[in-house]
Design an enzyme around this catalytic site. Structure first.
Site, short mmCIF file in Angstrom:
data_model
loop_
_atom_site.label_atom_id
_atom_site.label_comp_id
_atom_site.label_asym_id
_atom_site.label_seq_id
_atom_site.Cartn_x
_atom_site.Cartn_y
_atom_site.Cartn_z
CG ASN A 283 -1.85 -4.54 35.75
OD1 ASN A 283 -1.85 -5.75 35.98
ND2 ASN A 283 -2.88 -3.76 36.03
CB SER B 251 2.25 -22.61 45.26
OG SER B 251 2.10 -22.87 46.65
CE1 TYR C 69 -0.69 -17.84 45.53
CE2 TYR C 69 -0.45 -19.98 46.57
CZ TYR C 69 0.11 -18.86 46.02
OH TYR C 69 1.48 -18.75 45.94
CE LYS D 200 0.86 -18.96 42.49
NZ LYS D 200 1.78 -18.22 41.59
#
Length: 244
Positions: free
Chosen positions: A58, A137, A150, A154
């Site tokens: 993890n 991304s 997100y 990123k």
């Protein structure tokens, strides 16, 4: 291309991460450690490739990470490549996004990258060489509706990577840090999307198709190899021309 290199790939159970693991294994890596919370999904990788080990890990568990890295250093004496690929999404419009959705994505996608890199880079610095590759991304470079969490993570890993490229080389060490920013890629996360959504994605991409995990893995292989020895602090967009 990866002769004698010890590699770590997080999020290695499926999709892009799994493809990277297999690509590294097939390109002569000494050993590839495929790390994921779903170790059972990686058992077949160990069977297929003698130079791959599945590790249940993890990226939010710093104690487990440190234990794992200490064992690798004890076993090999060096770590050459880290691919920070583990990532999650919890999409929502900003007025509906919960604190839990924000925190979960931030913990995995941003702090998880920090945790892994912080543990690995001292070993690379001791060996005076290494390649750290982090999955960003196009959402991290250009944003997207409903992905505040997100996009922030990123974009954040890009900023960290640029700082690391300067920090890790400041005393002459050949430790490189780069990002890959994928566009629309065929993965288990996209397979169930409606055709009209997929067609819309393809229509926005100049090359007229979605990318494949192998497209990303090929970029990671290049950045991990000595062929990219003079490349650091960069963001490699592999997106079919989506963001130009």
């Amino acid at each position: 291309m990866l002769n004698n290199k010890v590699c770590i790939v997080t999020g290695g159970a499926q999709g892009i991460g799994r493809c990277i693991v297999e690509t590294f294994a097939k390109n002569d890596a000494l050993h590839v450690y495929a790390c994921d919370m779903n170790a059972a999904a990686m058992v077949d990788l160990e069977t297929k490739y003698p130079n791959v080990s599945a590790v249940e890990l993890n990226v939010c568990d710093r104690d487990s990470i440190n234990y794992f890295i200490d064992k690798l250093k004890e076993t090999h004496g060096h770590i050459d490549v880290l691919v920070n690929n583990a990532g999650v999404t919890r999409d929502n419009l900003i007025d509906k996004m919960t604190e839990e959705e924000w925190d979960f994505v931030s913990d995995v996608n941003l702090k998880g990258v920090f945790n892994m890199t912080q543990a690995v880079v001292p070993v690379m610095m001791e060996g005076d060489a290494g390649s750290i590759i982090t999955m960003s991304s196009v959402v991290g470079t250009d944003g997207n509706i409903g992905q505040s969490n997100y996009a922030a993570t990123k974009g954040g890993v890009i900023a960290m990577t640029k700082g690391w490229a300067k920090e890790f080389s400041r005393k002459g060490a050949q430790v490189r840090a780069n990002c890959i920013a994928p566009g629309f890629i065929e993965t288990p996360m996209t397979v169930d999307l409606p055709d009209k959504v997929l067609d819309h994605m393809k229509g926005k991409t100049p090359l007229g198709r979605m990318g494949k995990p192998q497209d990303i893995a090929n970029g990671a292989l290049f950045l991990a190899s000595d062929n990219a020895s003079f490349i650091t602090g960069q963001v490699l967009k592999i997106d079919g021309g989506l963001v130009i």
